[in-house]
Design a protein around this motif. Structure first.
Motif, PDB file in Angstrom:
ATOM      1  N   PRO A  50       0.824  -1.212   0.000  1.00 43.19           N
ATOM      2  CA  PRO A  50       0.000   0.000   0.000  1.00 43.19           C
ATOM      3  C   PRO A  50       0.859   1.262   0.000  1.00 43.19           C
ATOM      4  CG  PRO A  50      -0.154  -1.163   2.098  1.00 43.19           C
ATOM      5  CD  PRO A  50       0.655  -2.016   1.189  1.00 43.19           C
ATOM      6  N   PHE A  51       0.276   2.357  -0.487  1.00 45.21           N
ATOM      7  CA  PHE A  51       0.968   3.630  -0.653  1.00 45.21           C
ATOM      8  C   PHE A  51       0.294   4.688   0.218  1.00 45.21           C
ATOM      9  CE2 PHE A  51       2.297   7.373  -3.169  1.00 45.21           C
ATOM     10  CZ  PHE A  51       3.642   7.083  -3.288  1.00 45.21           C
ATOM     11  N   SER A  52       1.027   5.713   0.589  1.00 44.36           N
ATOM     12  CA  SER A  52       0.465   6.811   1.386  1.00 44.36           C
ATOM     13  C   SER A  52      -0.793   7.349   0.710  1.00 44.36           C
ATOM     14  CB  SER A  52       1.487   7.947   1.508  1.00 44.36           C
ATOM     15  OG  SER A  52       2.626   7.516   2.203  1.00 44.36           O
ATOM     16  N   GLY A  53      -1.823   7.600   1.531  1.00 41.72           N
ATOM     17  CA  GLY A  53      -3.083   8.124   1.023  1.00 41.72           C
ATOM     18  C   GLY A  53      -4.126   7.062   0.770  1.00 41.72           C
ATOM     19  N   GLU A  54      -3.739   5.775   0.749  1.00 39.56           N
ATOM     20  CA  GLU A  54      -4.691   4.694   0.546  1.00 39.56           C
ATOM     21  C   GLU A  54      -5.300   4.274   1.889  1.00 39.56           C
ATOM     22  OE1 GLU A  54      -2.704   1.481  -1.436  1.00 39.56           O
ATOM     23  OE2 GLU A  54      -2.378   2.657  -3.257  1.00 39.56           O
ATOM     24  N   PRO A  55      -6.529   3.738   1.880  1.00 39.43           N
ATOM     25  CA  PRO A  55      -7.137   3.282   3.137  1.00 39.43           C
ATOM     26  C   PRO A  55      -6.463   2.012   3.658  1.00 39.43           C
ATOM     27  CG  PRO A  55      -8.590   2.841   1.284  1.00 39.43           C
ATOM     28  CD  PRO A  55      -7.434   3.611   0.749  1.00 39.43           C
ATOM     29  N   LEU A 114      -0.868   1.201  12.859  1.00 39.89           N
ATOM     30  CA  LEU A 114      -1.953   1.838  12.124  1.00 39.89           C
ATOM     31  C   LEU A 114      -3.232   1.027  12.305  1.00 39.89           C
ATOM     32  CD1 LEU A 114       0.090   2.523   8.864  1.00 39.89           C
ATOM     33  CD2 LEU A 114      -0.390   4.122  10.712  1.00 39.89           C
ATOM     34  N   ARG A 115      -4.375   1.717  12.286  1.00 40.60           N
ATOM     35  CA  ARG A 115      -5.674   1.077  12.509  1.00 40.60           C
ATOM     36  C   ARG A 115      -6.436   0.889  11.197  1.00 40.60           C
ATOM     37  NH1 ARG A 115      -8.202   4.173  17.719  1.00 40.60           N
ATOM     38  NH2 ARG A 115      -6.475   3.754  19.129  1.00 40.60           N
ATOM     39  N   LYS A 116      -7.190  -0.184  11.148  1.00 40.13           N
ATOM     40  CA  LYS A 116      -8.041  -0.457   9.994  1.00 40.13           C
ATOM     41  C   LYS A 116      -9.009   0.705   9.786  1.00 40.13           C
ATOM     42  CE  LYS A 116     -11.392  -3.731   8.206  1.00 40.13           C
ATOM     43  NZ  LYS A 116     -12.077  -4.992   8.398  1.00 40.13           N
ATOM     44  N   GLY A 117      -9.160   1.141   8.540  1.00 38.40           N
ATOM     45  CA  GLY A 117     -10.072   2.225   8.211  1.00 38.40           C
ATOM     46  C   GLY A 117      -9.407   3.582   8.130  1.00 38.40           C
ATOM     47  N   ASP A 118      -8.239   3.737   8.745  1.00 35.10           N
ATOM     48  CA  ASP A 118      -7.502   4.991   8.636  1.00 35.10           C
ATOM     49  C   ASP A 118      -6.830   5.068   7.260  1.00 35.10           C
ATOM     50  OD1 ASP A 118      -8.255   5.685  11.182  1.00 35.10           O
ATOM     51  OD2 ASP A 118      -6.339   5.176  12.113  1.00 35.10           O
ATOM     52  N   ILE A 119      -6.102   6.134   7.023  1.00 33.95           N
ATOM     53  CA  ILE A 119      -5.381   6.345   5.761  1.00 33.95           C
ATOM     54  C   ILE A 119      -3.888   6.210   6.031  1.00 33.95           C
ATOM     55  CG2 ILE A 119      -4.920   8.006   3.916  1.00 33.95           C
ATOM     56  CD1 ILE A 119      -7.790   7.005   3.927  1.00 33.95           C
ATOM     57  N   PHE A 120      -3.162   5.514   5.115  1.00 32.91           N
ATOM     58  CA  PHE A 120      -1.716   5.403   5.269  1.00 32.91           C
ATOM     59  C   PHE A 120      -1.098   6.802   5.234  1.00 32.91           C
ATOM     60  CE2 PHE A 120      -2.479   1.040   3.857  1.00 32.91           C
ATOM     61  CZ  PHE A 120      -1.681   0.352   4.754  1.00 32.91           C
ATOM     62  N   PRO A 121      -0.282   7.132   6.244  1.00 28.63           N
ATOM     63  CA  PRO A 121       0.292   8.477   6.319  1.00 28.63           C
ATOM     64  C   PRO A 121       1.514   8.631   5.410  1.00 28.63           C
ATOM     65  CG  PRO A 121       1.041   7.173   8.175  1.00 28.63           C
ATOM     66  CD  PRO A 121       0.067   6.313   7.406  1.00 28.63           C
ATOM     67  N   SER A 122       1.884   9.879   5.199  1.00 31.28           N
ATOM     68  CA  SER A 122       3.140  10.187   4.522  1.00 31.28           C
ATOM     69  C   SER A 122       4.249  10.198   5.558  1.00 31.28           C
ATOM     70  CB  SER A 122       3.069  11.564   3.859  1.00 31.28           C
ATOM     71  OG  SER A 122       2.107  11.555   2.838  1.00 31.28           O
ATOM     72  N   ASP A 123       5.467   9.894   5.145  1.00 26.25           N
ATOM     73  CA  ASP A 123       6.614   9.927   6.038  1.00 26.25           C
ATOM     74  C   ASP A 123       7.107  11.372   6.144  1.00 26.25           C
ATOM     75  OD1 ASP A 123       8.821   8.112   7.367  1.00 26.25           O
ATOM     76  OD2 ASP A 123       9.875   9.673   6.242  1.00 26.25           O
ATOM     77  N   PRO A 124       7.506  11.831   7.341  1.00 25.44           N
ATOM     78  CA  PRO A 124       7.981  13.206   7.504  1.00 25.44           C
ATOM     79  C   PRO A 124       9.206  13.535   6.633  1.00 25.44           C
ATOM     80  CG  PRO A 124       7.639  12.184   9.649  1.00 25.44           C
ATOM     81  CD  PRO A 124       7.462  11.119   8.618  1.00 25.44           C
ATOM     82  N   MET A 125      10.055  12.554   6.373  1.00 27.71           N
ATOM     83  CA  MET A 125      11.267  12.796   5.577  1.00 27.71           C
ATOM     84  C   MET A 125      11.085  12.415   4.104  1.00 27.71           C
ATOM     85  SD  MET A 125      13.369  14.103   7.707  1.00 27.71           S
ATOM     86  CE  MET A 125      14.951  13.983   6.915  1.00 27.71           C
ATOM     87  N   LEU A 126      10.412  11.282   3.845  1.00 21.86           N
ATOM     88  CA  LEU A 126      10.257  10.771   2.480  1.00 21.86           C
ATOM     89  C   LEU A 126       9.089  11.401   1.731  1.00 21.86           C
ATOM     90  CD1 LEU A 126      10.683   6.909   2.900  1.00 21.86           C
ATOM     91  CD2 LEU A 126      12.182   8.440   1.663  1.00 21.86           C
TER      92      LEU A 126
END
Length: 87
Positions: free
Chosen positions: A10-15, A32-44
């Motif tokens: 999965p990629f940042s922004g996907e559920p 991370l919890r089910k239903g949330d959105i994958f976050p972006s990394d502060p550095m990447l």
């Protein structure tokens, strides 16, 4: 074309479909919890995420990288074959 199905991480922004501990491209782990959105990394910035362990319904955590006792007795090869040294 091959019938083999290749699943991408999965990629940042996907559920998030499965709650648990995920690791990004730089190895940073985050719960991370089910239903949330994958976050972006502060550095990447946007990054891919790999599931390291997941939570069962009763809040037990299952480690996906842990080997079973059976795996250790087979051999240390990447495919579980015994190295006989006769290659």
């Amino acid at each position: 074309m091959s019938n083999m199905h290749v699943r991408m991480n999965p990629f940042s922004g996907e559920p998030i479909e499965v709650g648990g501990v995920y690791k990004n491209e730089w190895g940073r782990e985050e719960t991370l919890r089910k239903g949330d959105i994958f976050p972006s990394d502060p550095m990447l910035g946007d990054t891919t995420w790999e599931l390291v362990s997941y939570h069962q319904d009763n809040d037990n955590q299952v480690d996906l990288n842990k080997q079973s006792p059976h795996d250790e007795s087979i051999g240390s090869g990447s495919r579980g074959h015994i190295d006989r040294g006769d290659k």
